[in-house]
Design an enzyme around this catalytic site. Structure first.
Site, short mmCIF file in Angstrom:
data_model
loop_
_atom_site.label_atom_id
_atom_site.label_comp_id
_atom_site.label_asym_id
_atom_site.label_seq_id
_atom_site.Cartn_x
_atom_site.Cartn_y
_atom_site.Cartn_z
N ASP A 16 114.99 7.89 -34.16
CA ASP A 16 115.45 6.49 -34.21
C ASP A 16 116.67 6.32 -33.31
OD1 ASP A 16 115.08 3.88 -36.02
OD2 ASP A 16 117.21 4.19 -35.62
N ASN A 72 120.96 -4.62 -28.65
CA ASN A 72 120.24 -5.87 -28.39
C ASN A 72 121.16 -7.07 -28.51
OD1 ASN A 72 117.65 -5.12 -27.67
ND2 ASN A 72 116.88 -5.07 -29.76
N ASP A 126 114.99 -3.24 -24.10
CA ASP A 126 113.68 -2.75 -23.70
C ASP A 126 113.80 -1.64 -22.65
OD1 ASP A 126 112.49 -4.55 -25.38
OD2 ASP A 126 111.89 -5.96 -23.81
N GLU A 155 112.53 0.50 -32.64
CA GLU A 155 113.30 1.49 -31.88
C GLU A 155 113.04 2.91 -32.37
OE1 GLU A 155 116.14 0.06 -35.17
OE2 GLU A 155 114.45 -0.69 -33.99
#
Length: 329
Positions: A180, A188, A197, A223
């Site tokens: 993770d 973000n 991204d 993620e």
């Protein structure tokens, strides 16, 4: 690139006749010659044969039995086959079509008609190849995450079931890593989803380059990533996890403007061959991943069967104490 032809006949006269036929259109890059089935099969093992011109001799019923072999190999199924016989030999032409030839005609057919038939067969070859490629692309897209290019969650579920069955059958261990990205929500929120991204794509490249050929890398969701490692006990899985940490630390140099390092947390679980429910392995790896987050992130934790709270750390690095308090992932 021009198509490639292959001519096959048992007699020199027929080979010469087929060579003239293959040359009449001027469409071929090269023309291979074969005098027996062994030479034919060896030539087909190479790449690029688009069409076969062959002959069948009267009273030699075995001349065309090799046609059955073409349908047994995916790489040969689209090869077009044109069989030529003497004008009076209708039986062989019918037999050729029944065995799977795409066209059958006599050597005495007008040259213009032969040229037209060859063009038709080459167009059919192109159409079949394009259709097969389109189907393969659709199948790949159904199993691939469009953002990262890794296998997707649906394929992960199938692969985990398959590997669990193989592990039980061979009594060999395999490991699962859940990975993770630390503080991804903050990335973000602070830098935008486009950069988020880009980070996911970069980490996917790291995973693809780090694992062995026998290992499988997946985008598990959001993620989070997953690695399935066949024939891999805990010590080897931990070594690979450390390589992931090291490679991502190197990757993070390109994101030096972040207010904290780009890191990942890893949870590892392992099946020893007696796993009845593969989803239990996911729960165990997820439990270890939670412990990695709870214990400071940027680390690997390993699930132990004897206790859900007994975890062995394999990475001691932690985030700075002044990392933004709103980071939650």
């Amino acid at each position: 690139m021009k198509p490639q032809a292959l001519i096959f006949a048992h007699s020199t006269d027929h080979l010469d006749a087929l060579a003239a036929i293959s040359a009449c259109t001027g469409q071929f890059e090269s023309v291979l010659r074969c005098r027996n089935e062994q030479e034919l099969m060896a030539a087909l093992e190479g790449k690029g044969v688009d069409i076969i011109f062959c002959s069948a001799r009267r009273d030699h019923e075995n001349d065309l039995l090799w046609l059955k072999d073409l349908s047994k190999r995916d790489a040969w199924k689209d090869i077009q086959v044109m069989v030529f016989t003497e004008e009076y030999d209708v039986d062989n032409r019918v037999a050729a079509l029944e065995l799977g030839a795409d066209d059958a005609l006599s050597f005495r057919v007008a040259r213009r008609e032969i040229e037209a038939r060859i063009s038709t067969r080459l167009r059919a070859k192109t159409s079949l190849s394009n259709l097969r490629k389109a189907r393969a692309d659709l199948a790949r897209m159904a199993l691939t995450d469009s953002l990262t290019g890794l296998c997707n969650r649906a394929f992960f579920d199938v692969s985990l079931e398959s590997e669990a069955a193989r592990s039980a059958r061979t009594n060999t261990p395999f490991s699962l890593l859940l990975i993770d990205v630390d503080h991804f929500k903050w990335i973000n929120d602070t830098y935008g989803h486009q950069l988020g991204d880009t980070v996911l794509q970069a980490i996917a490249r790291v995973l693809r380059q780090t694992v062995r050929k026998s290992d499988m890398a997946f985008r598990y969701g959001g993620e989070e990533f997953a690695l399935v490692l066949p024939d891999t006990p805990i010590p080897s899985a931990r070594i690979l996890a450390e390589r992931v940490h090291s490679e991502i630390a190197e990757l993070a140099r390109g994101y030096s403007h972040f207010r904290q390092p780009l890191t990942v947390s890893v949870g590892i679980s392992c099946a020893s061959g007696d796993l009845r429910d593969p989803h239990l392995l996911i729960e165990q790896a997820d439990c270890a991943l939670y412990a990695a987050k709870r214990n400071g992130r940027n680390r690997t934790e390993i699930f132990h069967l004897d206790s859900r709270e007994d975890f062995s750390r394999s990475s001691e690095s932690k985030l700075p104490l002044d990392a933004p308090s709103r980071m939650t992932s």
